[in-house]
Design an enzyme around this catalytic site. Structure first.
Site, PDB file in Angstrom:
ATOM      1  CG  ASN A 295      86.860 -55.517  -2.201  1.00  0.00           C
ATOM      2  OD1 ASN A 295      87.171 -55.668  -1.018  1.00  0.00           O
ATOM      3  ND2 ASN A 295      87.114 -54.398  -2.865  1.00  0.00           N
TER       4      ASN A 295
ATOM      5  CG  HIS B 198      92.738 -46.158 -10.712  1.00  0.00           C
ATOM      6  ND1 HIS B 198      91.907 -46.744  -9.794  1.00  0.00           N
ATOM      7  CD2 HIS B 198      92.536 -46.822 -11.876  1.00  0.00           C
ATOM      8  CE1 HIS B 198      91.235 -47.724 -10.377  1.00  0.00           C
ATOM      9  NE2 HIS B 198      91.613 -47.804 -11.632  1.00  0.00           N
TER      10      HIS B 198
ATOM     11  NE  ARG C 117      89.438 -44.757 -12.129  1.00  0.00           N
ATOM     12  CZ  ARG C 117      88.852 -45.431 -11.129  1.00  0.00           C
ATOM     13  NH1 ARG C 117      88.057 -46.465 -11.399  1.00  0.00           N
ATOM     14  NH2 ARG C 117      89.072 -45.102  -9.875  1.00  0.00           N
TER      15      ARG C 117
ATOM     16  CE1 TYR D 107      85.518 -46.711  -7.053  1.00  0.00           C
ATOM     17  CE2 TYR D 107      85.642 -45.294  -8.986  1.00  0.00           C
ATOM     18  CZ  TYR D 107      85.985 -46.466  -8.328  1.00  0.00           C
ATOM     19  OH  TYR D 107      86.815 -47.352  -8.940  1.00  0.00           O
TER      20      TYR D 107
ATOM     21  CG  ASP E 220      84.427 -46.293 -12.612  1.00  0.00           C
ATOM     22  OD1 ASP E 220      83.202 -46.343 -12.813  1.00  0.00           O
ATOM     23  OD2 ASP E 220      85.077 -47.238 -12.101  1.00  0.00           O
TER      24      ASP E 220
ATOM     25  CG  HIS F 292      81.967 -47.066  -8.896  1.00  0.00           C
ATOM     26  ND1 HIS F 292      81.415 -47.794  -7.872  1.00  0.00           N
ATOM     27  CD2 HIS F 292      83.135 -47.673  -9.184  1.00  0.00           C
ATOM     28  CE1 HIS F 292      82.224 -48.798  -7.557  1.00  0.00           C
ATOM     29  NE2 HIS F 292      83.277 -48.753  -8.347  1.00  0.00           N
TER      30      HIS F 292
ATOM     31  CD  GLU G 121      85.323 -48.446 -15.180  1.00  0.00           C
ATOM     32  OE1 GLU G 121      86.357 -47.932 -15.630  1.00  0.00           O
ATOM     33  OE2 GLU G 121      85.340 -49.219 -14.200  1.00  0.00           O
TER      34      GLU G 121
ATOM     35  CD  GLU H 159      84.202 -52.198 -11.758  1.00  0.00           C
ATOM     36  OE1 GLU H 159      85.022 -51.721 -12.552  1.00  0.00           O
ATOM     37  OE2 GLU H 159      84.005 -51.730 -10.634  1.00  0.00           O
TER      38      GLU H 159
ATOM     39  NE  ARG I 257      85.821 -51.580 -16.089  1.00  0.00           N
ATOM     40  CZ  ARG I 257      87.032 -51.737 -15.549  1.00  0.00           C
ATOM     41  NH1 ARG I 257      88.080 -51.905 -16.327  1.00  0.00           N
ATOM     42  NH2 ARG I 257      87.186 -51.728 -14.243  1.00  0.00           N
TER      43      ARG I 257
ATOM     44  CG  HIS J  42      87.886 -55.312 -12.531  1.00  0.00           C
ATOM     45  ND1 HIS J  42      87.313 -56.060 -11.526  1.00  0.00           N
ATOM     46  CD2 HIS J  42      88.042 -54.068 -12.022  1.00  0.00           C
ATOM     47  CE1 HIS J  42      87.129 -55.292 -10.455  1.00  0.00           C
ATOM     48  NE2 HIS J  42      87.560 -54.081 -10.730  1.00  0.00           N
TER      49      HIS J  42
ATOM     50  CG  ASP K 136      88.838 -55.616  -5.760  1.00  0.00           C
ATOM     51  OD1 ASP K 136      89.228 -54.488  -6.093  1.00  0.00           O
ATOM     52  OD2 ASP K 136      87.816 -56.143  -6.219  1.00  0.00           O
TER      53      ASP K 136
ATOM     54  CD  GLU L 133      90.560 -50.938 -12.815  1.00  0.00           C
ATOM     55  OE1 GLU L 133      89.970 -52.029 -12.933  1.00  0.00           O
ATOM     56  OE2 GLU L 133      90.128 -49.994 -12.139  1.00  0.00           O
TER      57      GLU L 133
ATOM     58  CD1 TRP M 173      80.301 -46.206  -2.733  1.00  0.00           C
ATOM     59  CD2 TRP M 173      81.080 -48.084  -3.651  1.00  0.00           C
ATOM     60  NE1 TRP M 173      81.660 -46.109  -2.790  1.00  0.00           N
ATOM     61  CE2 TRP M 173      82.166 -47.241  -3.347  1.00  0.00           C
ATOM     62  CE3 TRP M 173      81.328 -49.331  -4.257  1.00  0.00           C
ATOM     63  CZ2 TRP M 173      83.498 -47.605  -3.629  1.00  0.00           C
ATOM     64  CZ3 TRP M 173      82.644 -49.702  -4.529  1.00  0.00           C
ATOM     65  CH2 TRP M 173      83.723 -48.831  -4.210  1.00  0.00           C
TER      66      TRP M 173
HETATM   67  O1  EZ4 Z   1      85.403 -50.315  -7.190  1.00  0.00           O
HETATM   68  O2  EZ4 Z   1      87.181 -53.384  -7.715  1.00  0.00           O
HETATM   69  O3  EZ4 Z   1      87.235 -49.612 -12.108  1.00  0.00           O
HETATM   70  N1  EZ4 Z   1      87.494 -50.050 -11.043  1.00  0.00           N
HETATM   71  C1  EZ4 Z   1      86.637 -50.132 -10.036  1.00  0.00           C
HETATM   72  C2  EZ4 Z   1      87.144 -50.793  -8.787  1.00  0.00           C
HETATM   73  C3  EZ4 Z   1      86.009 -51.355  -7.931  1.00  0.00           C
HETATM   74  C4  EZ4 Z   1      86.566 -52.372  -6.984  1.00  0.00           C
HETATM   75  C5  EZ4 Z   1      85.466 -52.952  -6.114  1.00  0.00           C
HETATM   76  O4  EZ4 Z   1      85.899 -54.090  -5.450  1.00  0.00           O
HETATM   77  O5  EZ4 Z   1      85.528 -49.675 -10.165  1.00  0.00           O
HETATM   78  O6  EZ4 Z   1      87.914 -49.874  -8.054  1.00  0.00           O
HETATM   79 CO    CO Z   2      85.016 -49.429 -12.260  1.00  0.00          CO
END
Ligand code: EZ4
Ligand code: CO
Length: 404
Positions: free
Chosen positions: A38, A123, A148, A160, A212, A214, A238, A264, A285, A314, A318, A341, A404
């Site tokens: 991605n 999600h 989630r 996010y 998550d 992130h 996560e 991931e 993951r 994961h 993407d 997921e 990020w």
């Molecule tokens: O942000 O795969 O848990 N899932 C994630 C995803 C990631 C994307 C980034 O390419 O964190 O949504």
């Molecule tokens: Co994630």
């Protein structure tokens, strides 16, 4: 002996950008691999076209392990997301070919199924609590049995996991440069526990909930969040800390019993060696598409099993339907599967990739078509050309770049 006759790299923008490797053997068998990274798609396309495809032509498609070692050890410059995504695509395409030749769904070559299906989580997100609750209810109605939850942090312009205007969330944005967002860890930490407690109160004790973070917290921030979420009883929390600093998780682990998931963005068994050997997470993951394909992910999951760590596969958008199918075949076969997921793909993606996998009663199943069970419709894919897209970049209020 059949040989690999051609190795083509197909780039499409069907729904979002995807890179697909298509191998064809001298006796006409076709195998597909997902080569999507991605925001850096064309780097993998070039790696495959310019450096890997010429080496594959003429090789025996049956020698999957040897090809993996040849592309990994044989490159000298190894590891990293671009290399490992390219190797993953070759590996998955070769497993697809082997299973098609055998006339069996791939999971049968991996030991057969170990469960009825692969429990999936959806999600849910919202710009406020009522919108989040609606989103959770909608996903329960669709049949999901684990959710989630992400919600917009008050005072933070883009959070996010939360789509503007209730659309399905897709973090990559088309354009020539990434969108820049402001991030405020303090605001997030003041908001997230109350949000998750409210969800638990509304939906009762039995619904499996995930969240998550992130990669945005320091070890002490993550430890305090994990501790404050213990009464919520999450299935997992996560990506609390930036993942390359594996030992950052020690403080979180020793401070709290909230189950953790990470991985991931990891690309090899060595990237998660400390995390697994020190039992720093409950779910790992790493993905089939970014960590060396079926061959290597199977090894990572075998190591994880030794330490009681389960697979938290994961499955963001993407991961193409080719990558998702590969994931599901492995998930169905391994003993230590945890949860998968699932973000449904856009209609244009579904048009370009016909697949045998199904979603029913909260579970994904890879289906019983030979190989991965995915066919690429080149004409449908070509209707949507690639257009550059990037994941966002985060900055703090003073302009400092943040994770990020
Ligand atoms: O942000 O795969 O848990 N899932 C994630 C995803 C990631 C994307 C980034 O390419 O964190 O949504
Ligand atoms: Co994630």
């Amino acid at each position: 002996m059949p040989a690999i006759e051609s190795a083509e790299v197909l780039v499409t923008g069907a729904g979002r950008n995807f890179v697909t490797l298509r191998l064809r053997t001298s006796d006409g068998v076709v195998g597909l691999g997902d080569a999507t990274l991605n925001g850096r798609e064309l780097a993998v396309a070039s790696y495959l076209r310019d450096h890997v495809a010429p080496l594959l032509v003429g090789r025996d498609p049956a020698r999957i392990e040897d090809t993996w070692q040849y592309l990994y050890r044989g490159a000298y410059w190894r590891r990293g997301p671009v290399t490992m995504t390219a190797i993953s695509a070759v590996d998955v395409a070769l497993w697809d070919i082997k299973a098609r030749v055998a006339g069996l769904p791939l999971y049968q070559l991996l030991g057969g199924s170990s469960r009825l299906g692969c429990r999936a989580y959806a999600h849910a997100s919202g710009r406020d609590l009522p919108e989040l609750f609606d989103s959770i209810r909608r996903h329960l109605e669709l049949g999901y049995r684990a959710i989630r939850v992400q919600a917009a942090v008050p005072g933070v312009e883009a959070t996010y996991g939360v789509a503007p205007g209730g659309a399905p969330y897709e973090p990559a944005t088309r354009g020539t440069a990434p969108v820049e967002s402001r991030w405020d860890t303090g605001a997030y930490l003041r908001f997230a526990p109350a949000m998750l407690h409210a969800v638990r109160e509304e939906f009762g004790p039995a619904l499996p909930l995930l969240h998550d973070a992130h990669h945005r917290l320091s070890p002490s921030e993550a430890a305090s969040l994990a501790r404050s979420l213990e009464p919520v009883g999450l299935l997992w929390l996560e990506d609390v800390t930036p993942v390359e600093d594996q030992t950052a998780l020690r403080l979180v682990r020793s401070s709290s019993t909230t189950p953790l998931a990470i991985g991931e963005t990891l690309n090899s068994i060595w990237d998660c060696q400390v995390i697994l050997a020190e039992r720093l997470v409950d779910y790992i993951r790493v993905s089939v598409t970014h960590a060396g394909g079926i061959t290597h992910l199977r090894r990572i999951m075998a190591l994880a099993e030794l330490y009681g760590v389960r697979a938290g596969m994961h499955g963001a958008t993407d991961i193409s339907p080719v990558g998702l199918a590969a994931t599901l075949h492995l998930a169905l076969a391994i003993p230590n599967f945890g949860i998968q997921e699932h973000m449904p793909h856009a209609p244009a993606t579904e048009d370009a990739f016909a697949h045998a996998y199904t979603f029913e009663n909260g579970d994904l199943h890879p289906g019983d078509a030979p190989g991965l069970g995915v066919e690429l419709d080149e004409v449908a894919a070509a209707r949507h050309p690639y257009a550059a897209a990037y994941l966002p970049v985060n900055r703090l209020a003073d302009g400092t770049v943040h994770d990020w």
